[in-house]
Design a protein around this motif. Structure first.
Motif, PDB file in Angstrom:
ATOM      1  N   ALA A 103     -21.294 -19.297  80.876  1.00  0.00           N
ATOM      2  CA  ALA A 103     -19.844 -19.263  81.183  1.00  0.00           C
ATOM      3  C   ALA A 103     -19.113 -20.224  80.045  1.00  0.00           C
ATOM      4  CB  ALA A 103     -19.712 -20.019  82.228  1.00  0.00           C
ATOM      5  N   GLU A 104     -19.759 -21.346  79.731  1.00  0.00           N
ATOM      6  CA  GLU A 104     -19.300 -22.125  78.622  1.00  0.00           C
ATOM      7  C   GLU A 104     -18.940 -21.324  77.078  1.00  0.00           C
ATOM      8  OE1 GLU A 104     -21.732 -22.886  80.350  1.00  0.00           O
ATOM      9  OE2 GLU A 104     -21.264 -24.775  81.528  1.00  0.00           O
TER      10      GLU A 104
ATOM     11  N   GLU B 229     -26.345 -13.219  74.502  1.00  0.00           N
ATOM     12  CA  GLU B 229     -26.752 -12.623  75.780  1.00  0.00           C
ATOM     13  C   GLU B 229     -25.925 -13.463  77.025  1.00  0.00           C
ATOM     14  OE1 GLU B 229     -30.904 -12.067  76.636  1.00  0.00           O
ATOM     15  OE2 GLU B 229     -31.205 -12.059  74.368  1.00  0.00           O
ATOM     16  N   PHE B 230     -25.501 -12.633  77.895  1.00  0.00           N
ATOM     17  CA  PHE B 230     -24.941 -13.364  79.043  1.00  0.00           C
ATOM     18  C   PHE B 230     -25.574 -12.894  80.398  1.00  0.00           C
ATOM     19  CE2 PHE B 230     -21.674 -13.308  75.835  1.00  0.00           C
ATOM     20  CZ  PHE B 230     -21.159 -14.458  75.892  1.00  0.00           C
ATOM     21  N   THR B 231     -25.592 -13.695  81.406  1.00  0.00           N
ATOM     22  CA  THR B 231     -26.304 -13.371  82.632  1.00  0.00           C
ATOM     23  C   THR B 231     -25.363 -12.550  83.352  1.00  0.00           C
ATOM     24  OG1 THR B 231     -25.076 -15.325  83.366  1.00  0.00           O
ATOM     25  CG2 THR B 231     -27.487 -15.618  82.824  1.00  0.00           C
ATOM     26  N   ASP B 232     -24.064 -12.618  83.320  1.00  0.00           N
ATOM     27  CA  ASP B 232     -23.135 -11.741  83.860  1.00  0.00           C
ATOM     28  C   ASP B 232     -21.809 -11.691  82.802  1.00  0.00           C
ATOM     29  OD1 ASP B 232     -24.080 -11.568  86.689  1.00  0.00           O
ATOM     30  OD2 ASP B 232     -23.640 -13.714  86.659  1.00  0.00           O
ATOM     31  N   LEU B 233     -21.538 -10.423  82.474  1.00  0.00           N
ATOM     32  CA  LEU B 233     -20.929 -10.115  81.354  1.00  0.00           C
ATOM     33  C   LEU B 233     -19.069 -10.402  82.001  1.00  0.00           C
ATOM     34  CD1 LEU B 233     -21.033  -9.061  78.449  1.00  0.00           C
ATOM     35  CD2 LEU B 233     -20.348  -6.831  79.417  1.00  0.00           C
ATOM     36  N   PRO B 234     -18.538 -11.400  81.279  1.00  0.00           N
ATOM     37  CA  PRO B 234     -17.443 -11.693  81.971  1.00  0.00           C
ATOM     38  C   PRO B 234     -16.470 -10.641  81.436  1.00  0.00           C
ATOM     39  CG  PRO B 234     -18.394 -13.595  80.363  1.00  0.00           C
ATOM     40  CD  PRO B 234     -19.363 -12.546  80.248  1.00  0.00           C
ATOM     41  N   GLU B 235     -15.293 -10.669  82.290  1.00  0.00           N
ATOM     42  CA  GLU B 235     -14.104  -9.796  81.750  1.00  0.00           C
ATOM     43  C   GLU B 235     -13.566 -10.377  80.623  1.00  0.00           C
ATOM     44  OE1 GLU B 235     -11.769  -6.531  82.098  1.00  0.00           O
ATOM     45  OE2 GLU B 235     -13.353  -7.304  83.555  1.00  0.00           O
TER      46      GLU B 235
ATOM     47  N   PHE C 259     -21.124  -5.908  73.731  1.00  0.00           N
ATOM     48  CA  PHE C 259     -21.756  -6.540  72.730  1.00  0.00           C
ATOM     49  C   PHE C 259     -21.719  -8.072  73.017  1.00  0.00           C
ATOM     50  CE2 PHE C 259     -20.517  -2.162  71.146  1.00  0.00           C
ATOM     51  CZ  PHE C 259     -21.808  -1.679  70.730  1.00  0.00           C
ATOM     52  N   GLY C 260     -20.973  -8.751  74.067  1.00  0.00           N
ATOM     53  CA  GLY C 260     -21.209  -9.998  73.965  1.00  0.00           C
ATOM     54  C   GLY C 260     -20.146 -10.863  73.381  1.00  0.00           C
TER      55      GLY C 260
ATOM     56  N   SER D 228      -6.809  -7.621  83.538  1.00  0.00           N
ATOM     57  CA  SER D 228      -6.306  -9.073  83.428  1.00  0.00           C
ATOM     58  C   SER D 228      -7.431  -9.938  83.270  1.00  0.00           C
ATOM     59  CB  SER D 228      -5.952  -9.569  84.912  1.00  0.00           C
ATOM     60  OG  SER D 228      -6.792  -9.541  86.102  1.00  0.00           O
ATOM     61  N   ARG D 229      -7.486 -10.826  82.613  1.00  0.00           N
ATOM     62  CA  ARG D 229      -8.280 -11.887  81.883  1.00  0.00           C
ATOM     63  C   ARG D 229      -8.606 -13.045  82.886  1.00  0.00           C
ATOM     64  NH1 ARG D 229      -7.871 -15.383  76.449  1.00  0.00           N
ATOM     65  NH2 ARG D 229      -9.158 -17.039  77.025  1.00  0.00           N
ATOM     66  N   GLN D 230     -10.026 -12.806  83.599  1.00  0.00           N
ATOM     67  CA  GLN D 230     -10.301 -13.727  84.480  1.00  0.00           C
ATOM     68  C   GLN D 230     -10.529 -15.154  84.009  1.00  0.00           C
ATOM     69  OE1 GLN D 230      -9.753 -13.260  87.829  1.00  0.00           O
ATOM     70  NE2 GLN D 230      -9.074 -11.212  87.171  1.00  0.00           N
ATOM     71  N   PRO D 231     -10.392 -16.153  84.544  1.00  0.00           N
ATOM     72  CA  PRO D 231     -10.877 -17.655  83.815  1.00  0.00           C
ATOM     73  C   PRO D 231     -12.443 -17.576  83.943  1.00  0.00           C
ATOM     74  CG  PRO D 231      -9.743 -17.790  86.009  1.00  0.00           C
ATOM     75  CD  PRO D 231      -9.436 -16.421  85.547  1.00  0.00           C
TER      76      PRO D 231
END
Length: 693
Positions: free
Chosen positions: A161-162, A186-192, A197-198, A484-487
């Motif tokens: 997240a950070e 790498e990300f556990t959940d790919l943020p919006e 490619f992260g 939309s970009r989620q926080p």
């Protein structure tokens, strides 16, 4: 425009440093800009870069200058020693010359700031790299003129997240961002807001390519232009000799064609004369650079003293977990080592001056450090190799071999396998390989390839029907649709936080495991190189077989990481990766193909170097015929026959990905060695004529 904007002395020294100790034809040490050749980039996602085709493309990395000036970002991926840091150094100078304000950061030492501290944190980087006058002016410049050069982005230690929030927030502080990494973050959940490619959507994603024959020729020309002056005929003969030395080493598939190795080969060929370079492993090339520089500065007679002194110094730093030593302590160490020599150099001042002039050490804060990391790793390994008979040293080596996911441990072990053939050391490596291979799941073609075959069929549908990607966008993503970009941040639900932390811990452990396995494979290659058939400490055949098993599990692990990215991106397949209006757009489907193909290409290249390192009997330990063919394509004079490839394609018509991997390897071979004898073209004809379809 930029006359008032200047880097400070320390940062100028950093970006001018070639990273290795080289001198063409005996001349003074070069700056990086004197001999730099921009490598090519394989495009996985175009961003603002032009030159991409329906399955990516290849462009010069110099295109990053114009692309960054227009805004946006890029991720440059490549293995260790591929030249990523050197590229950022050269770009820093280019950007400043064009009126932009670059700042460099290393992810290995980066602390991700809190959102409210980000602006002050980043401005602090500028204050340490520019003159005080320039820094005062830059603070008043708009963010659009600032560029962040973030090295080793995949080594930033923080939560998903950070990291996601930090990467997305960089657009508020910089007009452009260029990241480098061995592999995408790498990300556990790919943020919006992040692509598959992260990195933030809209970023170009590229892989740094080995120098092909044309770029090597350019590098050789720059090298010879800065060597010893001579008549035209002598210069031409020298250039031919240097070219022959480079082609010989690369043709034997001893090292990859990255600038650090090409330059070292040139340096060796210039110094050794007609004999040319004979080294066959990473460790030998770096060892040559270190000892040659010391020999030229301190003299052959004093070399044993300096070698002993530096090994003691490196071990002392290792024991104290510090790369720095005070002036007082280094003078004390000079006295201790001098007591063991009948005719040591005259006083600490003479020793320190010689080490500074040879660029082995560098002064810092009333003390000293090794100028280049590889020199520290080499001399620490040298101490271990000379003291393996001591029990406490054996225990330290055991500890090192179990911590290969740490960069320092991996690099010391890499040099140690070059410096020592002690049975104890080989036993530690063999045990690690055997245990790691047994604890990892092997690569199984029937499980891993079906999706890739289907992915290629989907791409072929797009190409066969000649459907432009803009039409695909219109069909799958209405113009009015926005995302939309989620926080990104901590959730308030405690259970959600615990789940996310468990996921992040699993990804972290997997990432460290991958680093461990990759390092073990590099070290195993060094062990095989130093053990010729019939040698005193012959490595058993089972070692080679275990190495292949470990390599195949490493391939499976990398593919699984890509599978996680694919699953995180489910539902985005029809979307288009924006390219800043250049018209060079790629779909997510195409981007996924590029991601998987790069994983396989890097793995096959690694396998080719691994199998070439050993004696002939070890090169036949590849049971999978596809991998045997692809690895063999990187051997200039011992490549698989056209009949063998034709038969394989005929017998495996349903394996679409297999045919594409052979095509990519053949194309890479052509770029690497040139189009001699039409071999690669013959393979292309086989594939285009319908073989394997």
């Amino acid at each position: 425009m930029t006359e008032n904007y200047e880097f400070n002395e320390d940062f100028n020294e950093f970006i001018n440093d070639t990273g290795i100790q080289i001198k063409p034809g005996g001349r003074e040490t070069l700056s990086l800009g004197d001999i730099y050749v921009f490598p090519d980039l394989d495009i996985l996602s175009p961003g603002r870069l032009t030159g991409a085709g329906p399955r990516g493309g290849r462009i010069s990395s110099s295109a990053l200058v114009d692309a960054a000036a227009e805004g946006g970002g890029a991720l440059i991926c490549g293995p260790v020693d591929s030249g990523k840091t050197s590229l950022l150094k050269v770009l820093a100078r280019r950007f400043l010359d064009t009126g932009l304000f670059p700042v460099y950061a290393d992810g290995k030492a980066l602390r991700v700031p809190l959102p409210e501290e980000t602006s002050e944190f980043l401005l602090g980087k500028y204050s340490r790299q520019y003159t005080s006058e320039s820094y005062g002016l830059i603070k008043g410049e708009p963010a659009e003129r600032r560029i962040l050069l973030l090295d080793n982005a995949d080594r930033i230690r923080t939560g998903s997240a950070e990291l996601g929030s930090f990467l997305l927030g960089l657009r508020d502080h910089f007009g452009a961002v260029i990241l480098t990494a061995v592999n995408p973050p790498e990300f556990t959940d790919l943020p919006e807001g992040l692509s598959v490619f992260g990195v933030p959507e809209g970023y170009a994603v590229c892989g740094i390519a080995e120098l092909g024959h044309a770029l090597r020729e350019e590098l050789i020309s720059k090298w010879t232009e800065r060597g010893e002056a001579g008549d035209e005929k002598a210069s031409a003969q020298r250039k031919d000799r240097l070219r022959g030395a480079v082609d010989m080493v690369l043709g034997r598939n001893l090292v990859p064609s990255y600038p650090v190795f090409v330059l070292t080969i040139l340096h060796m060929a210039d110094s050794e004369g007609p004999a040319g370079p004979s080294a066959s492993s990473y460790g030998q090339y770096y060892e040559y650079l270190i000892t040659k520089s010391l020999k030229d500065t301190a003299g052959r007679e004093s070399l044993p003293f300096f070698i002993r002194f530096l090994s003691e110094l490196a071990y002392r730093m290792f024991s104290r977990s510090s790369r720095w030593i005070s002036e007082e302590n280094i003078e004390t160490l000079v006295g201790e080592v001098s007591a063991d020599f009948a005719d040591p150099p005259e006083g600490p001042g003479t020793v320190i001056t010689a080490l500074l002039e040879s660029e082995t050490l560098a002064g810092r804060e009333s003390g000293y450090e090794f100028r280049h990391g590889y020199a520290y790793h080499y001399f620490a390994a040298l101490y271990f190799s000379r003291n393996l008979h001591k029990e406490h040293v054996k225990e330290e080596v055991k500890s090192l071999s179990g911590r290969l996911d740490e960069e320092e441990c991996a690099n010391i072990m890499l040099f140690l396998t070059h410096l020592s053939a002690d049975p104890f050391l080989l036993e530690q490596i063999a045990r690690n390989v055997e245990y790691a291979a047994a604890s990892e799941e092997p690569y199984r073609r029937e499980e891993e390839e079906p999706y890739l075959d289907e992915l290629i069929r989907e791409l072929e549908k797009l190409i066969d029907k000649d459907r432009k990607l803009r039409e695909i966008r219109a069909e799958y993503v209405p113009e009015a649709e926005t995302h939309s970009r989620q926080p990104i941040g901590f959730r308030t639900n405690g259970a959600d936080i615990r789940v996310r932390r468990r996921k992040e811990a699993a990804v972290f452990v997997s990432s460290r495991r991958s680093l461990f396995i990759d390092a073990l494979l590099r070290i195993s290659s060094g062990a095989l190189t130093g053990q010729p058939a019939g040698g005193p400490y012959l490595v058993p055949r089972e070692f080679g077989e275990n190495i292949y098993a470990l390599w195949s599990s490493a391939l499976r692990r990398r593919k699984r990481e890509a599978d996680r990215v694919r699953k995180a991106a489910e539902g985005r397949e029809g979307r288009v990766l924006e390219s800043g209006g250049t018209g060079e757009e790629l779909s997510y489907t195409t981007a996924l193909y590029g991601l998987y193909m790069r994983i396989y290409m890097n793995a096959v290249r690694q396998l080719s170097l691994l199998t070439e390192a050993g004696a002939p009997e070890y090169t036949n330990t590849i049971p999978d015929e596809l991998m045997r063919i692809c690895a063999g394509l990187f051997r200039k004079d011992e490549a698989p026959g056209i009949d063998t490839i034709s038969r394989f394609l005929e017998e495996n018509r349903e394996r679409r990905f297999a045919g594409e991997l052979i095509r990519e390897c053949a194309l890479h071979r052509s770029r690497l060695f040139g189009g001699e004898d039409g071999y690669s073209k013959e393979i292309g004809k086989l594939l285009d004529s319908g073989e394997g379809k």
